[in-house]
Write an enzyme that holds these catalytic residues in place. Structure first.
Site, short mmCIF file in Angstrom:
data_model
loop_
_atom_site.label_atom_id
_atom_site.label_comp_id
_atom_site.label_asym_id
_atom_site.label_seq_id
_atom_site.Cartn_x
_atom_site.Cartn_y
_atom_site.Cartn_z
N HIS A 165 -7.32 -5.95 -0.94
CA HIS A 165 -6.27 -4.93 -0.78
C HIS A 165 -4.87 -5.64 -0.76
CE1 HIS A 165 -4.38 -1.24 -0.54
NE2 HIS A 165 -3.98 -1.09 0.78
N SER A 219 1.06 -1.40 0.05
CA SER A 219 0.06 0.01 -0.19
C SER A 219 1.06 1.23 0.01
CB SER A 219 -0.85 -0.16 1.17
OG SER A 219 -2.05 0.86 1.06
N ASP A 266 -8.55 -4.11 -6.23
CA ASP A 266 -8.12 -3.71 -5.18
C ASP A 266 -8.99 -2.44 -4.89
OD1 ASP A 266 -6.71 -1.90 -3.29
OD2 ASP A 266 -5.02 -3.39 -3.73
#
Length: 494
Positions: free
Chosen positions: A463, A214, A433
């Site tokens: 995610h 991320s 995602d």
């Protein structure tokens, strides 16, 4: 505190272990470049359990201001578990995202997913500067956070609600400044990337082996730009689009969450367009009249309801919880959505809130130069609402409030991640995602440069890709990190 975060840690929905870095018996030292790490058994902090097992913690001193390397220092909290096999490759440094996520808390809970990597790597993570055990910044106390949740409308409809929205944003920034002091201007992604190279030296590694998730992908890209010749084996998973500015990120995330919601609705047999309209109508009703909950004295506001919807979209395994919570809300009970929102906001049963969103705001507002005005936001709101009737207005308004009247200026419009001459970097994108849409992976690879960025695609949900159920993804990542086998650029796992 209603932001859905520009970037969020992969493990946002997990129950995290909380660890400190003091006490216990001594381990061996890692030394390089005049820096020593005194590894000790991790101790508990804030009443949470220590990770146990053979996890070790240490503190590394780094310059507060990297332009003054001989000036004041701050301590970075680190955690590690040593490699289990004999054929050790070195250390593998993890950043789980945020910005603002605690690697010291998260690393032990992620260890099972990385068990094969641990055979040849020491698993290492840290709390970046301004986060948790590394001079963590708390901008508000718990009472003030809960009061703002109850009273501030994240999608203001009237002039008085707009004033309250902006006053709350400015007040939060002042609280951050009071808490952070000099640190406020030294928690940028660039500062942390420089810390990473000092960590590499302290670990005794010639090159940085790194796994960024991320926001950790942006951090990895910035490191590669600053230190291209020090890049070892680097994997970036759930990739932030480095070409997007503030508005671009907000639109990307609006698209990502709407796509995840569409896929969720399809899985329940509902038409995505009709289902989204129904959820948007529910949120409008909650805006007009917050729902009662089983938690004494608390009601489910529109902003909390949307936060509760966001959390389960991070993982397909949580979709049934979303179904149950939405059904209860339609029947007038906001308890389940409130519980989901509390999970996202790190609020425990005693009413204590974590500080990830505090650190995230301080870091991202120092990074981002742009400060969209209310007028600019209102002009673009129709575009956001066209992208998503559920998330559009919230994420659109967020651009105006997030860094409103911030005490320190931002540093750039977009981060610099070009890394000519770096070793190949594996960039992993997931087509479903919600928080970091798939398109960011290709753009990251392009900006890293020719022969550097290598894209691996997973046609999945949630995610992040690694450890999410794809043997194809896990095998490709493990082969790269363990054996140096670089997959073909454009490889697709379905």
């Amino acid at each position: 505190m209603t932001r859905f975060t520009r970037w969020t840690a992969l493990t946002v929905a997990a129950a995290l272990l909380t660890a400190g870095c003091s006490g216990g018996s001594s381990g061996d030292d890692g030394k390089s470049g005049g820096t020593a790490l005194d590894w000790k058994r991790c101790a508990s902090s804030e009443g949470g359990p220590a990770p146990g097992g053979d996890w070790q913690c240490a503190t590394l001193q780094v310059p507060l201001d990297w332009s003054k390397p001989d000036g004041d220092t701050i301590g970075l909290a680190l955690i590690r578990a040593k490699a289990t096999g004999d054929d050790r490759l070195g250390s593998l440094l993890f950043n789980f995202g945020g910005p603002g996520g605690s690697g010291v808390s998260t690393m032990p809970s992620y260890a099972d997913a990385a068990s094969e990597l641990r055979e040849r790597y020491d698993l290492v993570s840290w709390d970046p500067r301004g986060v948790a055990g590394s001079e963590g910044i708390r901008c508000r106390d718990d009472k003030a956070i809960q009061a703002a949740e109850a009273s501030v409308d994240g999608t203001p409809d009237t002039p008085s609600e707009e004033r309250a929205f902006l006053e709350d944003a400015a007040d939060f920034g002042k609280g951050c400044q009071e808490a952070a002091g000099k640190l406020m201007a030294h928690v940028s992604t660039t500062d942390t990337a420089r810390d990473m190279d000092r960590i590499r030296q302290a670990l005794g590694d010639d090159g940085l082996n790194y796994f960024g998730i991320s926001y950790g992908t942006e951090l990895g890209g910035v490191y590669a730009h600053l230190f291209p010749k020090k890049v070892g084996r680097m994997t970036l998973d759930a990739v932030v689009d480095p070409s997007a500015d503030t508005m671009g990120h907000a639109k990307n995330q609006t698209r990502g969450f709407q796509l995840a919601l569409d896929n969720y609705l399809k899985s329940t047999g509902r038409d995505p367009e009709a289902g989204s309209r129904e959820i948007a109508a529910l949120l409008d009703r909650i805006d007009a009249r917050p729902l009662p909950t089983s938690t004494s004295g608390r009601k489910l506001t529109q902003s909390l309801a949307l936060t509760g919807i966001v959390l389960p979209l991070y993982s397909k395994d949580r979709w049934p919880a979303l179904t149950s919570a939405l059904e209860a809300a339609e029947e007038g009970d906001g308890s389940e959505l409130l519980a989901l929102a509390d999970g996202y906001n790190e609020r425990d049963a005693s009413g204590h809130y974590g500080t990830m969103t505090h650190s995230q705001r301080v870091i991202s507002c120092l990074d981002d130069r742009q400060r969209p005005t209310v007028a600019e936001t209102k002009e673009l709101l129709p575009q956001f609402e066209e992208i998503s009737p559920v998330f559009g207005s919230f994420l659109g308004w967020d651009t105006a409030g997030w860094c409103h009247d911030w005490p320190v200026p931002g540093q750039h419009d977009t981060p610099e991640v070009s890394a000519p001459g770096a070793a190949p970097i594996l960039v992993v994108g997931n087509t479903g995602d919600p928080a970091t849409p798939y398109e960011g992976a290709r753009r990251m690879a392009d900006e890293l440069g020719k022969d550097v960025g290598v894209v691996l695609t997973w046609k999945g949900e949630g995610h992040g890709a690694y450890g999410s159920g794809s043997d194809c993804v896990d095998s490709a990542v493990n082969a790269y990190l363990l054996d140096g086998t670089v997959p073909e650029d454009g490889k697709v796992c379905s």
